[in-house]
Motif scaffolding. Structure first.
Motif, PDB file in Angstrom:
ATOM      1  N   CYS A 185      38.082  43.371  42.279  1.00  0.00           N
ATOM      2  CA  CYS A 185      38.509  43.161  43.661  1.00  0.00           C
ATOM      3  C   CYS A 185      37.306  42.911  44.561  1.00  0.00           C
ATOM      4  O   CYS A 185      37.278  41.956  45.346  1.00  0.00           O
ATOM      5  CB  CYS A 185      39.311  44.370  44.126  1.00  0.00           C
ATOM      6  N   LEU A 186      36.287  43.738  44.431  1.00  0.00           N
ATOM      7  CA  LEU A 186      35.096  43.609  45.275  1.00  0.00           C
ATOM      8  C   LEU A 186      34.340  42.310  45.003  1.00  0.00           C
ATOM      9  O   LEU A 186      33.731  41.740  45.907  1.00  0.00           O
ATOM     10  CB  LEU A 186      34.180  44.815  45.087  1.00  0.00           C
ATOM     11  N   LEU A 187      34.386  41.822  43.772  1.00  0.00           N
ATOM     12  CA  LEU A 187      33.740  40.546  43.450  1.00  0.00           C
ATOM     13  C   LEU A 187      34.367  39.384  44.231  1.00  0.00           C
ATOM     14  O   LEU A 187      33.724  38.367  44.468  1.00  0.00           O
ATOM     15  CB  LEU A 187      33.858  40.257  41.943  1.00  0.00           C
ATOM     16  N   GLN A 188      35.628  39.544  44.629  1.00  0.00           N
ATOM     17  CA  GLN A 188      36.344  38.477  45.321  1.00  0.00           C
ATOM     18  C   GLN A 188      36.229  38.569  46.845  1.00  0.00           C
ATOM     19  O   GLN A 188      36.568  37.624  47.552  1.00  0.00           O
ATOM     20  CB  GLN A 188      37.817  38.498  44.909  1.00  0.00           C
ATOM     21  N   SER A 189      35.739  39.683  47.342  1.00  0.00           N
ATOM     22  CA  SER A 189      35.637  39.917  48.783  1.00  0.00           C
ATOM     23  C   SER A 189      34.834  38.817  49.475  1.00  0.00           C
ATOM     24  O   SER A 189      33.693  38.532  49.103  1.00  0.00           O
ATOM     25  CB  SER A 189      34.985  41.278  49.032  1.00  0.00           C
ATOM     26  N   GLY A 190      35.427  38.200  50.471  1.00  0.00           N
ATOM     27  CA  GLY A 190      34.751  37.187  51.276  1.00  0.00           C
ATOM     28  C   GLY A 190      34.477  35.879  50.553  1.00  0.00           C
ATOM     29  O   GLY A 190      33.730  35.041  51.056  1.00  0.00           O
ATOM     30  N   ARG A 191      35.069  35.697  49.412  1.00  0.00           N
ATOM     31  CA  ARG A 191      34.813  34.497  48.607  1.00  0.00           C
ATOM     32  C   ARG A 191      36.070  33.663  48.428  1.00  0.00           C
ATOM     33  O   ARG A 191      37.175  34.141  48.613  1.00  0.00           O
ATOM     34  CB  ARG A 191      34.301  34.886  47.223  1.00  0.00           C
ATOM     35  N   ILE A 208      37.909  31.833  45.423  1.00  0.00           N
ATOM     36  CA  ILE A 208      37.969  31.720  43.970  1.00  0.00           C
ATOM     37  C   ILE A 208      38.898  30.570  43.599  1.00  0.00           C
ATOM     38  O   ILE A 208      39.695  30.109  44.418  1.00  0.00           O
ATOM     39  CB  ILE A 208      38.421  33.030  43.295  1.00  0.00           C
ATOM     40  N   GLN A 209      38.781  30.121  42.376  1.00  0.00           N
ATOM     41  CA  GLN A 209      39.667  29.096  41.846  1.00  0.00           C
ATOM     42  C   GLN A 209      40.589  29.737  40.826  1.00  0.00           C
ATOM     43  O   GLN A 209      40.137  30.523  39.988  1.00  0.00           O
ATOM     44  CB  GLN A 209      38.869  27.982  41.158  1.00  0.00           C
ATOM     45  N   ALA A 210      41.851  29.414  40.890  1.00  0.00           N
ATOM     46  CA  ALA A 210      42.810  29.851  39.884  1.00  0.00           C
ATOM     47  C   ALA A 210      43.319  28.605  39.173  1.00  0.00           C
ATOM     48  O   ALA A 210      43.826  27.681  39.813  1.00  0.00           O
ATOM     49  CB  ALA A 210      43.971  30.611  40.527  1.00  0.00           C
ATOM     50  N   ILE A 258      41.796  30.146  46.408  1.00  0.00           N
ATOM     51  CA  ILE A 258      42.244  31.343  47.116  1.00  0.00           C
ATOM     52  C   ILE A 258      41.045  31.895  47.881  1.00  0.00           C
ATOM     53  O   ILE A 258      40.043  32.270  47.279  1.00  0.00           O
ATOM     54  CB  ILE A 258      42.793  32.407  46.144  1.00  0.00           C
ATOM     55  N   SER A 259      41.145  31.923  49.204  1.00  0.00           N
ATOM     56  CA  SER A 259      40.058  32.416  50.058  1.00  0.00           C
ATOM     57  C   SER A 259      40.394  33.818  50.557  1.00  0.00           C
ATOM     58  O   SER A 259      41.437  34.013  51.191  1.00  0.00           O
ATOM     59  CB  SER A 259      39.852  31.476  51.248  1.00  0.00           C
ATOM     60  N   TYR A 260      39.507  34.760  50.258  1.00  0.00           N
ATOM     61  CA  TYR A 260      39.721  36.149  50.651  1.00  0.00           C
ATOM     62  C   TYR A 260      38.855  36.510  51.851  1.00  0.00           C
ATOM     63  O   TYR A 260      37.741  36.021  51.992  1.00  0.00           O
ATOM     64  CB  TYR A 260      39.367  37.096  49.493  1.00  0.00           C
ATOM     65  N   ILE A 261      39.369  37.384  52.681  1.00  0.00           N
ATOM     66  CA  ILE A 261      38.579  37.950  53.763  1.00  0.00           C
ATOM     67  C   ILE A 261      37.636  38.989  53.168  1.00  0.00           C
ATOM     68  O   ILE A 261      37.759  39.357  52.001  1.00  0.00           O
ATOM     69  CB  ILE A 261      39.488  38.589  54.845  1.00  0.00           C
ATOM     70  N   ASP A 262      36.698  39.486  53.955  1.00  0.00           N
ATOM     71  CA  ASP A 262      35.821  40.560  53.504  1.00  0.00           C
ATOM     72  C   ASP A 262      36.607  41.870  53.483  1.00  0.00           C
ATOM     73  O   ASP A 262      37.377  42.159  54.411  1.00  0.00           O
ATOM     74  CB  ASP A 262      34.621  40.719  54.448  1.00  0.00           C
ATOM     75  N   PHE A 263      36.432  42.643  52.439  1.00  0.00           N
ATOM     76  CA  PHE A 263      37.073  43.949  52.363  1.00  0.00           C
ATOM     77  C   PHE A 263      36.192  44.898  51.572  1.00  0.00           C
ATOM     78  O   PHE A 263      35.261  44.482  50.898  1.00  0.00           O
ATOM     79  CB  PHE A 263      38.485  43.870  51.786  1.00  0.00           C
ATOM     80  N   ASP A 264      36.514  46.200  51.666  1.00  0.00           N
ATOM     81  CA  ASP A 264      35.690  47.223  51.037  1.00  0.00           C
ATOM     82  C   ASP A 264      36.448  47.912  49.907  1.00  0.00           C
ATOM     83  O   ASP A 264      37.582  47.578  49.609  1.00  0.00           O
ATOM     84  CB  ASP A 264      35.221  48.240  52.079  1.00  0.00           C
ATOM     85  N   LEU A 291      38.475  32.107  38.580  1.00  0.00           N
ATOM     86  CA  LEU A 291      37.056  31.778  38.479  1.00  0.00           C
ATOM     87  C   LEU A 291      36.334  32.105  39.769  1.00  0.00           C
ATOM     88  O   LEU A 291      36.755  31.694  40.854  1.00  0.00           O
ATOM     89  CB  LEU A 291      36.887  30.287  38.179  1.00  0.00           C
ATOM     90  N   LEU A 292      35.225  32.832  39.651  1.00  0.00           N
ATOM     91  CA  LEU A 292      34.374  33.088  40.806  1.00  0.00           C
ATOM     92  C   LEU A 292      33.603  31.820  41.163  1.00  0.00           C
ATOM     93  O   LEU A 292      33.509  30.902  40.342  1.00  0.00           O
ATOM     94  CB  LEU A 292      33.388  34.217  40.481  1.00  0.00           C
ATOM     95  N   PRO A 293      33.048  31.740  42.364  1.00  0.00           N
ATOM     96  CA  PRO A 293      32.294  30.539  42.755  1.00  0.00           C
ATOM     97  C   PRO A 293      31.155  30.175  41.791  1.00  0.00           C
ATOM     98  O   PRO A 293      30.835  29.006  41.637  1.00  0.00           O
ATOM     99  CB  PRO A 293      31.743  30.904  44.138  1.00  0.00           C
ATOM    100  N   ASP A 294      30.588  31.182  41.097  1.00  0.00           N
ATOM    101  CA  ASP A 294      29.505  30.884  40.153  1.00  0.00           C
ATOM    102  C   ASP A 294      30.018  30.477  38.774  1.00  0.00           C
ATOM    103  O   ASP A 294      29.245  30.268  37.846  1.00  0.00           O
ATOM    104  CB  ASP A 294      28.539  32.061  40.037  1.00  0.00           C
ATOM    105  N   GLY A 295      31.352  30.383  38.634  1.00  0.00           N
ATOM    106  CA  GLY A 295      31.942  29.941  37.377  1.00  0.00           C
ATOM    107  C   GLY A 295      32.359  31.047  36.428  1.00  0.00           C
ATOM    108  O   GLY A 295      33.018  30.784  35.419  1.00  0.00           O
ATOM    109  N   ARG A 296      32.008  32.299  36.737  1.00  0.00           N
ATOM    110  CA  ARG A 296      32.425  33.402  35.867  1.00  0.00           C
ATOM    111  C   ARG A 296      33.934  33.560  35.915  1.00  0.00           C
ATOM    112  O   ARG A 296      34.548  33.447  36.976  1.00  0.00           O
ATOM    113  CB  ARG A 296      31.780  34.718  36.286  1.00  0.00           C
ATOM    114  N   ARG A 297      34.517  33.848  34.754  1.00  0.00           N
ATOM    115  CA  ARG A 297      35.960  34.079  34.663  1.00  0.00           C
ATOM    116  C   ARG A 297      36.270  35.547  34.927  1.00  0.00           C
ATOM    117  O   ARG A 297      35.568  36.436  34.452  1.00  0.00           O
ATOM    118  CB  ARG A 297      36.476  33.716  33.280  1.00  0.00           C
ATOM    119  N   LEU A 298      37.325  35.784  35.676  1.00  0.00           N
ATOM    120  CA  LEU A 298      37.824  37.139  35.895  1.00  0.00           C
ATOM    121  C   LEU A 298      38.948  37.394  34.900  1.00  0.00           C
ATOM    122  O   LEU A 298      39.869  36.596  34.799  1.00  0.00           O
ATOM    123  CB  LEU A 298      38.345  37.300  37.325  1.00  0.00           C
ATOM    124  N   HIS A 299      38.860  38.484  34.175  1.00  0.00           N
ATOM    125  CA  HIS A 299      39.897  38.840  33.209  1.00  0.00           C
ATOM    126  C   HIS A 299      40.701  40.015  33.746  1.00  0.00           C
ATOM    127  O   HIS A 299      40.280  40.698  34.676  1.00  0.00           O
ATOM    128  CB  HIS A 299      39.269  39.197  31.863  1.00  0.00           C
TER     129      HIS A 299
END
Length: 124
Positions: free
Chosen positions: A65-71, A73-75, A96-102, A45-53
């Motif tokens: 992958c880019l949606l998770q950059s610097g965020r 997420i909840q699993a 799960i906390s991700y660093i910023d990436f490109d 789950l992204l911080p806004d509640g959207r589910r990643l499939h």
């Protein structure tokens, strides 16, 4: 998986993860009734509640992958055990906390596993 999700739109993410795991363990147990079956299913789950499939293409994998950059997420992982016709389910929530990436980073094999810190919380 998405079919089960569509049938349970009124359920919370935690409930849905348990429903998906239970469906898996009971489906396998129906063909292996003398065995203990353990199954799991995870919703991201992204911080806004959207589910990643699961991505359906390499392009979609990079986008996810880019949606998770610097965020963070909840699993939500549903865990289910079926034995002798009885099923027990539980849930594990992980931040799960991700660093910023490109984009280049996202295209590197197995890179996400090295860019996160996980915190586990067990729910009963």
């Amino acid at each position: 998986e998405r079919g089960i999700e569509a049938l349970h739109q009124d359920k919370s993410d935690e409930q849905l993860a348990k429903i998906l795991a239970k469906a898996k363990s009971e489906a396998v147990w129906s063909e292996h009734q003398n065995d203990l079956v353990i199954a799991a299913d995870t919703l991201a789950l992204l911080p806004d509640g959207r589910r990643l499939h699961k991505p359906s293409s390499a392009k979609e994998a990079v986008e996810l992958c880019l949606l998770q950059s610097g965020r963070t997420i909840q699993a939500m992982t549903g865990i289910s055990m079926t034995y002798r016709g009885k099923t027990i389910t539980n849930i594990c929530a992980t931040s799960i906390s991700y660093i910023d990436f490109d984009e280049k980073t996202c295209k590197a094999p197995n890179i996400l596993n090295t860019m996160s810190r996980q915190r586990h919380i067990i729910y009963s």
